[in-house]
Scaffold this motif. Structure first.
Motif, PDB file in Angstrom:
ATOM      1  N   VAL A  87      -8.186  25.048  21.139  1.00  0.00           N
ATOM      2  CA  VAL A  87      -8.169  24.223  19.929  1.00  0.00           C
ATOM      3  C   VAL A  87      -9.414  24.491  19.081  1.00  0.00           C
ATOM      4  O   VAL A  87      -9.339  24.663  17.861  1.00  0.00           O
ATOM      5  CB  VAL A  87      -8.073  22.713  20.294  1.00  0.00           C
ATOM      6  N   GLN A  88     -10.567  24.577  19.736  1.00  0.00           N
ATOM      7  CA  GLN A  88     -11.804  24.781  18.977  1.00  0.00           C
ATOM      8  C   GLN A  88     -11.838  26.146  18.288  1.00  0.00           C
ATOM      9  O   GLN A  88     -12.219  26.262  17.126  1.00  0.00           O
ATOM     10  CB  GLN A  88     -13.013  24.632  19.905  1.00  0.00           C
ATOM     11  N   VAL A  89     -11.435  27.166  19.029  1.00  0.00           N
ATOM     12  CA  VAL A  89     -11.490  28.513  18.452  1.00  0.00           C
ATOM     13  C   VAL A  89     -10.499  28.636  17.285  1.00  0.00           C
ATOM     14  O   VAL A  89     -10.828  29.165  16.214  1.00  0.00           O
ATOM     15  CB  VAL A  89     -11.193  29.588  19.526  1.00  0.00           C
ATOM     16  N   THR A  90      -9.295  28.105  17.482  1.00  0.00           N
ATOM     17  CA  THR A  90      -8.291  28.184  16.415  1.00  0.00           C
ATOM     18  C   THR A  90      -8.747  27.413  15.182  1.00  0.00           C
ATOM     19  O   THR A  90      -8.598  27.891  14.051  1.00  0.00           O
ATOM     20  CB  THR A  90      -6.940  27.607  16.896  1.00  0.00           C
ATOM     21  N   ALA A  91      -9.321  26.217  15.417  1.00  0.00           N
ATOM     22  CA  ALA A  91      -9.777  25.417  14.276  1.00  0.00           C
ATOM     23  C   ALA A  91     -10.863  26.163  13.511  1.00  0.00           C
ATOM     24  O   ALA A  91     -10.810  26.284  12.278  1.00  0.00           O
ATOM     25  CB  ALA A  91     -10.285  24.060  14.757  1.00  0.00           C
ATOM     26  N   ALA A  92     -11.837  26.700  14.230  1.00  0.00           N
ATOM     27  CA  ALA A  92     -12.937  27.405  13.556  1.00  0.00           C
ATOM     28  C   ALA A  92     -12.386  28.573  12.742  1.00  0.00           C
ATOM     29  O   ALA A  92     -12.732  28.772  11.569  1.00  0.00           O
ATOM     30  CB  ALA A  92     -13.948  27.907  14.587  1.00  0.00           C
ATOM     31  N   ASP A  93     -11.494  29.335  13.350  1.00  0.00           N
ATOM     32  CA  ASP A  93     -10.969  30.530  12.688  1.00  0.00           C
ATOM     33  C   ASP A  93     -10.176  30.160  11.427  1.00  0.00           C
ATOM     34  O   ASP A  93     -10.321  30.777  10.371  1.00  0.00           O
ATOM     35  CB  ASP A  93     -10.073  31.302  13.657  1.00  0.00           C
ATOM     36  N   THR A  94      -9.349  29.134  11.557  1.00  0.00           N
ATOM     37  CA  THR A  94      -8.483  28.774  10.434  1.00  0.00           C
ATOM     38  C   THR A  94      -9.291  28.148   9.295  1.00  0.00           C
ATOM     39  O   THR A  94      -9.055  28.456   8.123  1.00  0.00           O
ATOM     40  CB  THR A  94      -7.377  27.810  10.924  1.00  0.00           C
ATOM     41  N   ILE A  95     -10.250  27.310   9.651  1.00  0.00           N
ATOM     42  CA  ILE A  95     -11.075  26.691   8.602  1.00  0.00           C
ATOM     43  C   ILE A  95     -11.827  27.778   7.823  1.00  0.00           C
ATOM     44  O   ILE A  95     -11.879  27.758   6.588  1.00  0.00           O
ATOM     45  CB  ILE A  95     -12.054  25.659   9.213  1.00  0.00           C
ATOM     46  N   ILE A  96     -12.361  28.748   8.530  1.00  0.00           N
ATOM     47  CA  ILE A  96     -13.135  29.778   7.826  1.00  0.00           C
ATOM     48  C   ILE A  96     -12.230  30.639   6.936  1.00  0.00           C
ATOM     49  O   ILE A  96     -12.589  30.977   5.809  1.00  0.00           O
ATOM     50  CB  ILE A  96     -13.965  30.618   8.815  1.00  0.00           C
ATOM     51  N   ALA A  97     -11.031  30.940   7.403  1.00  0.00           N
ATOM     52  CA  ALA A  97     -10.103  31.701   6.550  1.00  0.00           C
ATOM     53  C   ALA A  97      -9.748  30.904   5.295  1.00  0.00           C
ATOM     54  O   ALA A  97      -9.744  31.436   4.177  1.00  0.00           O
ATOM     55  CB  ALA A  97      -8.840  32.061   7.323  1.00  0.00           C
ATOM     56  N   MET A  98      -9.480  29.615   5.469  1.00  0.00           N
ATOM     57  CA  MET A  98      -9.119  28.782   4.313  1.00  0.00           C
ATOM     58  C   MET A  98     -10.280  28.700   3.327  1.00  0.00           C
ATOM     59  O   MET A  98     -10.090  28.791   2.111  1.00  0.00           O
ATOM     60  CB  MET A  98      -8.749  27.357   4.768  1.00  0.00           C
ATOM     61  N   LEU A  99     -11.491  28.522   3.867  1.00  0.00           N
ATOM     62  CA  LEU A  99     -12.656  28.467   2.980  1.00  0.00           C
ATOM     63  C   LEU A  99     -12.806  29.783   2.215  1.00  0.00           C
ATOM     64  O   LEU A  99     -13.111  29.793   1.017  1.00  0.00           O
ATOM     65  CB  LEU A  99     -13.934  28.176   3.778  1.00  0.00           C
ATOM     66  N   ALA A 100     -12.565  30.894   2.918  1.00  0.00           N
ATOM     67  CA  ALA A 100     -12.669  32.186   2.235  1.00  0.00           C
ATOM     68  C   ALA A 100     -11.645  32.257   1.104  1.00  0.00           C
ATOM     69  O   ALA A 100     -11.946  32.730   0.005  1.00  0.00           O
ATOM     70  CB  ALA A 100     -12.458  33.335   3.223  1.00  0.00           C
ATOM     71  N   GLY A 101     -10.442  31.738   1.351  1.00  0.00           N
ATOM     72  CA  GLY A 101      -9.413  31.722   0.310  1.00  0.00           C
ATOM     73  C   GLY A 101      -9.842  30.891  -0.892  1.00  0.00           C
ATOM     74  O   GLY A 101      -9.662  31.306  -2.045  1.00  0.00           O
ATOM     75  N   VAL A 102     -10.451  29.734  -0.601  1.00  0.00           N
ATOM     76  CA  VAL A 102     -10.882  28.860  -1.703  1.00  0.00           C
ATOM     77  C   VAL A 102     -12.066  29.484  -2.459  1.00  0.00           C
ATOM     78  O   VAL A 102     -12.246  29.274  -3.650  1.00  0.00           O
ATOM     79  CB  VAL A 102     -11.235  27.448  -1.165  1.00  0.00           C
ATOM     80  N   ALA A 103     -12.869  30.251  -1.750  1.00  0.00           N
ATOM     81  CA  ALA A 103     -13.982  30.920  -2.444  1.00  0.00           C
ATOM     82  C   ALA A 103     -13.473  32.062  -3.313  1.00  0.00           C
ATOM     83  O   ALA A 103     -14.005  32.321  -4.392  1.00  0.00           O
ATOM     84  CB  ALA A 103     -14.998  31.443  -1.427  1.00  0.00           C
ATOM     85  N   ILE A 104     -12.437  32.756  -2.860  1.00  0.00           N
ATOM     86  CA  ILE A 104     -12.022  33.978  -3.546  1.00  0.00           C
ATOM     87  C   ILE A 104     -11.073  33.715  -4.728  1.00  0.00           C
ATOM     88  O   ILE A 104     -11.311  34.181  -5.843  1.00  0.00           O
ATOM     89  CB  ILE A 104     -11.302  34.942  -2.572  1.00  0.00           C
ATOM     90  N   PHE A 105      -9.972  32.968  -4.501  1.00  0.00           N
ATOM     91  CA  PHE A 105      -8.915  32.979  -5.520  1.00  0.00           C
ATOM     92  C   PHE A 105      -9.254  32.334  -6.859  1.00  0.00           C
ATOM     93  O   PHE A 105      -8.887  32.889  -7.906  1.00  0.00           O
ATOM     94  CB  PHE A 105      -7.596  32.471  -4.936  1.00  0.00           C
ATOM     95  N   PRO A 106      -9.948  31.196  -6.867  1.00  0.00           N
ATOM     96  CA  PRO A 106     -10.326  30.680  -8.187  1.00  0.00           C
ATOM     97  C   PRO A 106     -11.120  31.730  -8.969  1.00  0.00           C
ATOM     98  O   PRO A 106     -10.882  31.953 -10.160  1.00  0.00           O
ATOM     99  CB  PRO A 106     -11.173  29.454  -7.850  1.00  0.00           C
ATOM    100  N   ALA A 107     -12.025  32.424  -8.274  1.00  0.00           N
ATOM    101  CA  ALA A 107     -12.834  33.441  -8.957  1.00  0.00           C
ATOM    102  C   ALA A 107     -11.983  34.632  -9.383  1.00  0.00           C
ATOM    103  O   ALA A 107     -12.180  35.202 -10.454  1.00  0.00           O
ATOM    104  CB  ALA A 107     -13.970  33.893  -8.046  1.00  0.00           C
ATOM    105  N   VAL A 108     -11.015  35.006  -8.534  1.00  0.00           N
ATOM    106  CA  VAL A 108     -10.137  36.128  -8.878  1.00  0.00           C
ATOM    107  C   VAL A 108      -9.473  35.867 -10.229  1.00  0.00           C
ATOM    108  O   VAL A 108      -9.463  36.725 -11.119  1.00  0.00           O
ATOM    109  CB  VAL A 108      -9.059  36.314  -7.780  1.00  0.00           C
TER     110      VAL A 108
END
Ligand code: PFF
Length: 454
Positions: A256-277
């Protein structure tokens, strides 16, 4: 025989070490480089929902299955199957895994090399005062070249090699522990800047407003491949790491911890990238270069951007490193335990072969751009074969192994630490592993490859 053959089997030393090492393997270029670019190529929100569904319904059960196999057998990816299912062909699952490890690290080290170049670009303030087109040109000039992309790839592989030679405790664990929280903080700062750019809202609706009409069979397969890639599943990485986890750890909690960490970081990366794109007018389907073009534009818009860019690319390279060592470790653990090579010889041999394959991937953006097999460059071919074919195939066989070969009784004993934990969700896990995951993976496969029309 080397010294290490006489010492007890290496293991992670603490709870935090286990989670950090497994999360270190999961969090990497897959989250920050690959996730945004495949979301962009596959139309955004609808793809994201499918991805999240796969993470929960398939990814988590596969991860627990891998941990169970590794910790129960106390062996590498191939040896584990030989031990748990002697005189059967199940060990072939491990063979697929080791093959995937070669392919993945070959193209992974290309991109990891790019991050090293971008550290140097950040140090020399190369993005300052440049507009979107100039930043895109900077990337083009670099990644179509020959010397520097190869140089950085070789440097990256050498660092991976040195750490893997140092071994599990001294190498893998030490480097994974501290730096991830810092990476998260920087990505959050990037998110804040990105969503406050003029025109950012279009990017947010791109990822958060699902449009299912654009979803193709191919993109559903890509979502599955990305889920496996991002969580480091399907090739025995977490079987190998599972074999280093102490018998006292709670495997379910770790998943649970590893999946949560991985998914949160991917989502954050998406939020950082697409508005700027969207704010900068970059094409969301720009492909593997997406983050390398988008992020420098965001850094330019941030007070203290010079420092942020520098810290960000250093941390990205480290995140790549904690993943690459886990990939190389799959091969090394196999060569060491099954073929009795020393850790050093095994690591050196594997790293050399992988680097040679990696050169082909790196040159795919430059001088070998026109060398195509099945219409794809070496890079594309290795990325597709490994992520979208071998990993889901490995995952399918892994859940079948747990669900239908090892069975509920033995699996429960491992998950519950010989009955000392209640393992309340075990029936749900078993249901997913027996029915949902195999059926879903098989369906996505047949449909994605065009062998089944719905
Ligand atoms: N999960 C890593 C990432 O997201 O960057 C990449 C990876 C590591 C894939 C280990 C597969 C693997 F076995």
């Amino acid at each position: 025989m080397s010294n290490s053959d006489f010492t007890p089997r290496e293991s992670f030393s603490s709870k935090f070490g286990v989670v950090a090492a497994a999360a270190g393997s999961a969090v990497g270029l897959g989250n920050i480089w690959r996730f945004p670019y495949v979301v962009g190529e596959n139309g955004g929100g609808a793809f994201l929902l499918v991805y999240l569904f796969f993470i929960v319904a398939i990814g988590m059960p596969v991860m627990l299955s891998e941990f169970v196999i590794g910790r129960k057998a106390q062996r590498n990816a191939i040896g584990s199957f030989k031990k748990l299912a002697p005189k059967t062909l199940w060990y072939f699952v491990g063979v697929i895994g080791v093959a995937a490890a070669f392919l993945i690290l070959a193209f992974y080290s290309t991109i990891a090399g790019w991050t090293l170049e971008y550290i140097v670009k950040a140090i020399s303030d190369s993005f300052a005062g440049k507009d979107m087109d100039e930043i895109a040109a900077l990337f083009d000039t670099f990644h179509t070249g020959t010397f520097w992309p190869l140089f950085w790839q070789i440097i990256f592989m050498s660092v991976t090699l040195v750490i893997v030679i140092a071994g599990v405790k001294n190498g893998i664990e030490k480097y994974t522990k501290i730096l991830m929280p810092v990476l998260v903080v920087i990505i959050i700062i990037l998110c804040i800047r990105s969503v406050t750019l003029p025109g950012a809202s279009e990017g947010l609706s791109f990822i958060f407003r699902p449009d299912f009409s654009g979803l193709t069979a191919g993109s559903i397969l890509s979502a599955l491949g990305q889920a496996f890639f991002s969580l480091s599943l399907g090739m025995g990485t977490l079987i190998t790491y599972g074999s280093y986890i102490s018998k006292k750890e709670k495997l379910g909690t770790t998943v649970v911890q590893v999946t949560a960490a991985d998914t949160i970081i991917a989502m954050l990366a998406g939020v950082a990238i697409f508005p700027a794109v969207f704010a900068f007018g970059i094409a969301p389907e720009a492909g593997p270069g997406l983050v390398f073009i988008t992020l420098p534009n965001i850094f330019q818009e941030i007070a203290g951007g010079y420092l942020f860019a520098l810290i960000f690319f250093i941390l990205l390279a480290i995140a790549a490193l904690t993943s690459s060592i886990s990939i190389l470790e799959v091969v090394v653990a196999y060569l060491k335990e099954e073929l009795y090579m020393t850790r050093k010889a095994a690591a050196l041999f594997a790293a050399i072969v992988i680097t040679i394959m990696g050169v082909l991937c790196t040159l795919s953006s430059g001088v070998m751009e026109d060398v195509k097999i099945f219409d794809s460059t070496f890079f594309e071919l290795m990325e597709f074969t490994a992520s979208d074919i071998l990993l889901p195939l490995g995952g399918l066989l892994i859940v079948l192994f747990i669900g239908w070969y090892l069975g509920s009784k033995k699996t429960r004993r491992e998950v519950s630490n010989e009955g000392s934990l209640r393992a309340r969700h075990f029936p749900v896990f078993m249901f997913l592993v027996r029915f949902v995951a195999p059926f879903a993976i098989a369906l996505v496969f047949l449909y994605g490859l065009g062998w089944l029309q719905i």
